[in-house]
Write an enzyme that holds these catalytic residues in place. Sequence first.
Site, PDB file in Angstrom:
ATOM      1  N   TRP A  32      46.563  23.083 166.763  1.00 37.38           N
ATOM      2  CA  TRP A  32      45.712  22.400 167.556  1.00 37.38           C
ATOM      3  C   TRP A  32      46.594  22.082 168.884  1.00 37.38           C
ATOM      4  O   TRP A  32      47.761  21.993 168.826  1.00 37.38           O
ATOM      5  CB  TRP A  32      45.442  21.130 166.902  1.00 37.38           C
ATOM      6  CG  TRP A  32      43.953  20.906 166.261  1.00 37.38           C
ATOM      7  CD1 TRP A  32      43.044  20.145 166.960  1.00 37.38           C
ATOM      8  CD2 TRP A  32      43.752  21.355 165.117  1.00 37.38           C
ATOM      9  NE1 TRP A  32      42.043  20.265 166.033  1.00 37.38           N
ATOM     10  CE2 TRP A  32      42.524  20.987 164.813  1.00 37.38           C
ATOM     11  CE3 TRP A  32      44.253  22.275 164.009  1.00 37.38           C
ATOM     12  CZ2 TRP A  32      41.612  21.630 163.703  1.00 37.38           C
ATOM     13  CZ3 TRP A  32      43.655  22.625 163.023  1.00 37.38           C
ATOM     14  CH2 TRP A  32      42.371  22.201 162.791  1.00 37.38           C
ATOM     15  N   ASN A  33      45.580  22.222 170.026  1.00 36.35           N
ATOM     16  CA  ASN A  33      46.198  22.079 171.412  1.00 36.35           C
ATOM     17  C   ASN A  33      47.108  20.625 171.710  1.00 36.35           C
ATOM     18  O   ASN A  33      48.366  21.001 172.038  1.00 36.35           O
ATOM     19  CB  ASN A  33      44.942  22.062 172.167  1.00 36.35           C
ATOM     20  CG  ASN A  33      45.304  21.988 173.973  1.00 36.35           C
ATOM     21  OD1 ASN A  33      46.278  21.530 174.323  1.00 36.35           O
ATOM     22  ND2 ASN A  33      44.565  22.742 174.469  1.00 36.35           N
ATOM     23  N   ASP A  35      48.233  18.396 169.662  1.00 34.66           N
ATOM     24  CA  ASP A  35      49.199  18.340 168.665  1.00 34.66           C
ATOM     25  C   ASP A  35      50.379  19.187 169.100  1.00 34.66           C
ATOM     26  O   ASP A  35      51.550  18.751 168.946  1.00 34.66           O
ATOM     27  CB  ASP A  35      48.598  18.889 167.266  1.00 34.66           C
ATOM     28  CG  ASP A  35      47.486  18.014 166.751  1.00 34.66           C
ATOM     29  OD1 ASP A  35      46.532  17.901 167.293  1.00 34.66           O
ATOM     30  OD2 ASP A  35      47.743  17.020 165.690  1.00 34.66           O
ATOM     31  N   ASP A 165      37.582  11.698 167.931  1.00 32.17           N
ATOM     32  CA  ASP A 165      36.553  12.391 167.599  1.00 32.17           C
ATOM     33  C   ASP A 165      35.192  11.083 167.077  1.00 32.17           C
ATOM     34  O   ASP A 165      34.252  11.470 167.619  1.00 32.17           O
ATOM     35  CB  ASP A 165      36.645  13.068 166.178  1.00 32.17           C
ATOM     36  CG  ASP A 165      37.795  14.121 166.211  1.00 32.17           C
ATOM     37  OD1 ASP A 165      38.363  14.171 167.250  1.00 32.17           O
ATOM     38  OD2 ASP A 165      37.987  14.763 165.256  1.00 32.17           O
ATOM     39  N   GLU A 393      48.737  10.411 159.369  1.00 30.01           N
ATOM     40  CA  GLU A 393      47.962  10.850 160.557  1.00 30.01           C
ATOM     41  C   GLU A 393      47.764   9.444 161.503  1.00 30.01           C
ATOM     42  O   GLU A 393      47.843   9.469 162.618  1.00 30.01           O
ATOM     43  CB  GLU A 393      46.793  11.384 160.134  1.00 30.01           C
ATOM     44  CG  GLU A 393      45.747  11.870 161.398  1.00 30.01           C
ATOM     45  CD  GLU A 393      44.559  12.576 160.642  1.00 30.01           C
ATOM     46  OE1 GLU A 393      44.415  12.500 159.468  1.00 30.01           O
ATOM     47  OE2 GLU A 393      43.866  13.071 161.417  1.00 30.01           O
TER      48      GLU A 393
HETATM   49  C1  DGY Z   1      38.679  17.722 162.774  1.00 28.94           C
HETATM   50  O1  DGY Z   1      38.201  18.598 162.346  1.00 28.94           O
HETATM   51  O2  DGY Z   1      38.506  16.575 162.211  1.00 28.94           O
HETATM   52  C2  DGY Z   1      39.465  17.799 164.206  1.00 28.94           C
HETATM   53  O3  DGY Z   1      39.609  16.612 164.736  1.00 28.94           O
HETATM   54  C3  DGY Z   1      38.601  18.607 165.305  1.00 28.94           C
HETATM   55  O4  DGY Z   1      39.530  18.995 166.299  1.00 28.94           O
END
Ligand code: DGY
Length: 422
Positions: A32-33, A35, A165, A393
């Site tokens: 992931w970018n 991250d 998100d 997380e």
């Molecule tokens: C996810 O799949 O939950 C991610 O956050 C998308 O980048």
Amino acid sequence: MTQDFNTARAILEANDRGGYTVPNGRVYPFQWNWDSAFVALGFDTFDRDRAWIEIESLFRAQWPGGFVPHIVFWQEDEGYFPGPGVWDSGRTPPTSGITQPPVAATIVRKLWESALAAGQADAYQARAEALFDGLLAWHRWFADHRDPGGHGVVVAMHPWETGRDNSPEWDAPGESIDVSNVGDYVRRDTGHLDAKMRPTKLEYDRYLALVQFGRAAGWDHPAIARSNPFQVADVGMSMILLRANRDLLALAQALGRDGDEIAAWIARAEAGIHYLWDGERRTWCSRDLRTGRSSGYVTSASFLSFYAGLRDPQSDEAMLAHFDRIAGRVRYMVPSLDPDDPGFQMIRYWRGPVWAVVNWMIGHGLAEAGHRARAERVRSDTLALIRDTGFYEAFSPLDGSGSGGDDFSWTAAIALAWQTPG
Ligand code: DGY
């Protein structure tokens, strides 16, 4: 916390897939970018070469027009949805077709300065120059394709681009996304994690509808910018890009490169970013480009104005008042959503939980603006959460419980980067 720092290193090493690091092996088994950018900061505390490789891997997946994708699918893994076949970007390696918050330039500047301080400038000069070219092209892509109103902001075409998100900021703009043709699909995230910690089915339908829209447009970014059903000037990405451009300009100067184009982007953002100021709520907010409506939410991203280097006494005062009010309501700063908001949920992803990487940016911004005590509160709360709960997380701001995946790479990286203040 010596033991914790050893664990943090072990997490990064265990999540290393050979040149790139997965955020968490089960829930997010690819690169992931943003991250990776934060992960590099963690590696830099004990393995400088590996830190640079992390970002170099990401830029190996850069598209010819400068775009840097949010996921790079270096290998197959059935444990994640939507995988490379759904995105269908036609690229090698396969990637997604959307981007993510551009923190990388800020991190590369830090890596470069750390190499300089260690007397290793010669060893890293050519690598810094190559990354500079990639970063410049990516930031130019933002300027050309993600600021259609010329406000000096970043317009997100997908909630996943913002990295936050399921923030409630995307609820109202998301209503115009037609989900009637999304079809059946099987989520994998809720197979790994409690659904209460994750986005809802309606949110996932919207995510999928936008992926289908982009794929149908062949991931032609100018075409998507003209007609995408979701176009939100994101306060998080806008502040992060402004900060990243300041760091890119500093890198240009350090490397003897021309910085005029970057200086012009900074000037444009400084002149236009008040587009994101909500005068009624007296806070920085995301704004729906299609309706012109401000979200009205105080989120952790609102506090990134300090990190962006905005130094406006009136808005600073208002943001500090929000900070102090919220600090009196939670045990751990900084919740992703104002706890006084009726939609606050302490374990649901970006509707309440504390995120170490956002805290790192907020903490640095506050410290740079001279708000030392508040900066230290953010840092010590972050370290206390990790020490008492583990490398989750995210964390509940009320009781500190872990939320989402465990043994999380970027949480480990922030623990390492924040061993000492500054
Ligand atoms: C996810 O799949 O939950 C991610 O956050 C998308 O980048």
